[in-house]
Design a protein around this motif. Structure first.
Motif, PDB file in Angstrom:
ATOM      1  N   ILE A  93       0.828  -1.207   0.000  1.00 60.64           N
ATOM      2  CA  ILE A  93       0.000   0.000   0.000  1.00 60.64           C
ATOM      3  C   ILE A  93       0.861   1.256   0.000  1.00 60.64           C
ATOM      4  O   ILE A  93       0.561   2.233  -0.700  1.00 60.64           O
ATOM      5  N   THR A  94       1.956   1.257   0.758  1.00 64.61           N
ATOM      6  CA  THR A  94       2.798   2.455   0.827  1.00 64.61           C
ATOM      7  C   THR A  94       3.671   2.627  -0.405  1.00 64.61           C
ATOM      8  O   THR A  94       3.746   3.719  -0.973  1.00 64.61           O
ATOM      9  N   GLN A  95       4.324   1.544  -0.854  1.00 68.75           N
ATOM     10  CA  GLN A  95       5.260   1.665  -1.975  1.00 68.75           C
ATOM     11  C   GLN A  95       4.576   1.600  -3.333  1.00 68.75           C
ATOM     12  O   GLN A  95       4.754   2.482  -4.171  1.00 68.75           O
ATOM     13  N   PHE A  96       3.792   0.560  -3.554  1.00 64.88           N
ATOM     14  CA  PHE A  96       3.277   0.301  -4.899  1.00 64.88           C
ATOM     15  C   PHE A  96       1.929   0.947  -5.170  1.00 64.88           C
ATOM     16  O   PHE A  96       1.415   0.854  -6.278  1.00 64.88           O
ATOM     17  N   CYS A  97       1.367   1.607  -4.172  1.00 64.59           N
ATOM     18  CA  CYS A  97       0.154   2.393  -4.387  1.00 64.59           C
ATOM     19  C   CYS A  97       0.402   3.856  -4.021  1.00 64.59           C
ATOM     20  O   CYS A  97       0.418   4.722  -4.884  1.00 64.59           O
ATOM     21  N   GLY A  98       0.647   4.117  -2.734  1.00 67.90           N
ATOM     22  CA  GLY A  98       0.820   5.496  -2.286  1.00 67.90           C
ATOM     23  C   GLY A  98       1.956   6.225  -2.975  1.00 67.90           C
ATOM     24  O   GLY A  98       1.775   7.292  -3.552  1.00 67.90           O
ATOM     25  N   ASN A  99       3.151   5.638  -2.950  1.00 69.73           N
ATOM     26  CA  ASN A  99       4.314   6.295  -3.547  1.00 69.73           C
ATOM     27  C   ASN A  99       4.117   6.578  -5.022  1.00 69.73           C
ATOM     28  O   ASN A  99       4.328   7.700  -5.509  1.00 69.73           O
ATOM     29  N   TYR A 100       3.685   5.564  -5.785  1.00 67.14           N
ATOM     30  CA  TYR A 100       3.538   5.732  -7.227  1.00 67.14           C
ATOM     31  C   TYR A 100       2.479   6.784  -7.569  1.00 67.14           C
ATOM     32  O   TYR A 100       2.687   7.657  -8.408  1.00 67.14           O
ATOM     33  N   ASN A 101       1.337   6.699  -6.923  1.00 69.91           N
ATOM     34  CA  ASN A 101       0.259   7.642  -7.234  1.00 69.91           C
ATOM     35  C   ASN A 101       0.624   9.071  -6.867  1.00 69.91           C
ATOM     36  O   ASN A 101       0.318  10.014  -7.606  1.00 69.91           O
ATOM     37  N   THR A 144      -1.166  -3.663  -6.153  1.00 72.54           N
ATOM     38  CA  THR A 144      -1.975  -3.628  -7.380  1.00 72.54           C
ATOM     39  C   THR A 144      -3.461  -3.549  -7.053  1.00 72.54           C
ATOM     40  O   THR A 144      -4.208  -2.774  -7.674  1.00 72.54           O
ATOM     41  N   LEU A 145      -3.898  -4.334  -6.089  1.00 73.46           N
ATOM     42  CA  LEU A 145      -5.300  -4.283  -5.684  1.00 73.46           C
ATOM     43  C   LEU A 145      -5.670  -2.903  -5.147  1.00 73.46           C
ATOM     44  O   LEU A 145      -6.761  -2.384  -5.428  1.00 73.46           O
ATOM     45  N   ALA A 146      -4.771  -2.306  -4.385  1.00 74.42           N
ATOM     46  CA  ALA A 146      -5.018  -0.952  -3.876  1.00 74.42           C
ATOM     47  C   ALA A 146      -5.070   0.055  -5.016  1.00 74.42           C
ATOM     48  O   ALA A 146      -5.907   0.973  -5.013  1.00 74.42           O
ATOM     49  N   ASP A 147      -4.200  -0.100  -6.013  1.00 77.72           N
ATOM     50  CA  ASP A 147      -4.211   0.784  -7.180  1.00 77.72           C
ATOM     51  C   ASP A 147      -5.538   0.685  -7.932  1.00 77.72           C
ATOM     52  O   ASP A 147      -6.100   1.696  -8.372  1.00 77.72           O
ATOM     53  N   ILE A 148      -6.023  -0.539  -8.089  1.00 71.92           N
ATOM     54  CA  ILE A 148      -7.303  -0.740  -8.779  1.00 71.92           C
ATOM     55  C   ILE A 148      -8.430  -0.035  -8.033  1.00 71.92           C
ATOM     56  O   ILE A 148      -9.273   0.641  -8.631  1.00 71.92           O
ATOM     57  N   ALA A 149      -8.415  -0.170  -6.708  1.00 71.79           N
ATOM     58  CA  ALA A 149      -9.460   0.463  -5.903  1.00 71.79           C
ATOM     59  C   ALA A 149      -9.408   1.980  -6.022  1.00 71.79           C
ATOM     60  O   ALA A 149     -10.436   2.652  -6.206  1.00 71.79           O
ATOM     61  N   LEU A 158     -12.334   4.280  -7.821  1.00 74.56           N
ATOM     62  CA  LEU A 158     -13.035   5.312  -7.064  1.00 74.56           C
ATOM     63  C   LEU A 158     -12.824   6.700  -7.664  1.00 74.56           C
ATOM     64  O   LEU A 158     -13.732   7.546  -7.666  1.00 74.56           O
ATOM     65  N   ARG A 159     -11.637   6.944  -8.194  1.00 71.66           N
ATOM     66  CA  ARG A 159     -11.304   8.270  -8.701  1.00 71.66           C
ATOM     67  C   ARG A 159     -11.772   8.492 -10.132  1.00 71.66           C
ATOM     68  O   ARG A 159     -12.259   9.570 -10.477  1.00 71.66           O
ATOM     69  N   ASP A 160     -11.632   7.467 -10.984  1.00 72.61           N
ATOM     70  CA  ASP A 160     -11.894   7.650 -12.417  1.00 72.61           C
ATOM     71  C   ASP A 160     -12.936   6.717 -13.003  1.00 72.61           C
ATOM     72  O   ASP A 160     -13.236   6.793 -14.197  1.00 72.61           O
ATOM     73  N   GLY A 161     -13.482   5.818 -12.188  1.00 74.74           N
ATOM     74  CA  GLY A 161     -14.513   4.927 -12.702  1.00 74.74           C
ATOM     75  C   GLY A 161     -13.967   3.602 -13.183  1.00 74.74           C
ATOM     76  O   GLY A 161     -12.778   3.304 -13.009  1.00 74.74           O
ATOM     77  N   PRO A 162     -14.828   2.776 -13.811  1.00 75.50           N
ATOM     78  CA  PRO A 162     -14.416   1.450 -14.285  1.00 75.50           C
ATOM     79  C   PRO A 162     -13.226   1.533 -15.233  1.00 75.50           C
ATOM     80  O   PRO A 162     -13.045   2.537 -15.936  1.00 75.50           O
ATOM     81  N   PRO A 163     -12.401   0.501 -15.277  1.00 71.48           N
ATOM     82  CA  PRO A 163     -11.211   0.535 -16.124  1.00 71.48           C
ATOM     83  C   PRO A 163     -11.528   0.556 -17.612  1.00 71.48           C
ATOM     84  O   PRO A 163     -12.512  -0.041 -18.062  1.00 71.48           O
TER      85      PRO A 163
END
Length: 249
Positions: free
Chosen positions: A27-35, A147-152, A156-161
């Motif tokens: 969650i911190t590295q592969f979601c928070g940091n990247y985003n 990856t799962l956190a990124d998908i979520a 939530l932010r931009d809608g379905p992929p």
């Protein structure tokens, strides 16, 4: 990374404590940091963001001191002060050049959030639980949770992929997946465990130089005496901070 772990015959069963750690790292590295990094680069050139991320050695060393008991030297503190002064000059230059009032400071906040997320993941993966696990196994699960956190977040932010069709998108994604993640993270996290979180962040010096050059070529970054002085101080400070003899600093 799961394929790599299987090929290396590393166990993928990491236990409950291992999964908790992998989730935090993911969650911190592969979601928070990247985003946060990509969001920051909407307001700052990538070279400036790279310079700020390079200061990760400061929270890395502080967190390693608190969580892992690794020492901090006076040389490290002096070098960090020099680097922070250089960052200040770079940000002042960026604020003067910014086309939209206030956007630079939003970029600064986002870049700092990215740095802190990366620093947390850097240090916690080297704790007692992490050291008992095979690096590739921990990273495989961490990347899955990230990856799962990124998908979520994206949903939530931009809608379905929406599945892109441009080859350049998939080539870029493949490059980031293989060379930017699967190859590099096992090497970098191993350095943290062997050298300490502070000294391992030395790679940030090389990243800064490369990123500033790329910003100049591709993003139209305009140098000035202020920016040049800031870049020089930031790089000097990083080198001074990491030149101490003790491996943890």
């Amino acid at each position: 990374m799961f394929v790599v772990a299987a090929a290396m015959k590393r166990p993928l069963r990491i236990g409950r404590a291992g999964h908790v750690l992998a989730m935090l790292v993911g969650i911190t590295q592969f979601c928070g940091n990247y985003n946060f990094v990509y969001s920051a680069e909407m307001y700052l050139t990538s070279g400036i963001v790279a310079v700020m991320i390079a200061l990760m050695l400061v929270p890395n060393a502080l967190l390693a001191r608190v969580l892992l008991g690794q020492p901090i030297t006076r040389r490290f503190l002096v070098g960090s002060g020099i680097a922070i002064a250089g960052i200040g000059l770079l940000l002042l230059h960026e604020a003067r050049e910014a086309p939209l009032a206030g956007s630079v400071w939003l970029g600064v906040v986002l870049a700092l959030a990215a740095m802190l997320c990366a620093s947390v993941s850097n240090v916690i993966q080297a704790n007692e639980t992490g050291r008992k696990l095979a690096m590739v196994s921990l990273l495989a699960w961490a990347m899955l949770y990230g990856t799962l956190a990124d998908i979520a977040v994206a949903w939530l932010r931009d809608g379905p992929p929406v599945i892109p069709t441009a080859p350049r998108y998939w080539l870029g994604t493949a490059y980031l997946a293989v060379f930017g993640s699967v190859v590099t993270f096992p090497l970098y996290y191993t350095l943290i465990r062997k050298l300490g979180a502070g000294r391992a962040a030395y790679n940030g010096v090389a990243v800064v130089v490369i990123a500033m050059l790329l910003s100049t070529v591709f993003e139209g970054y305009r140098w000035s005496l202020l920016a040049g002085t800031g870049a020089g101080l930031a790089t000097l400070g990083l080198i001074v901070a990491l030149s101490a003899r003790k491996p943890a600093t």
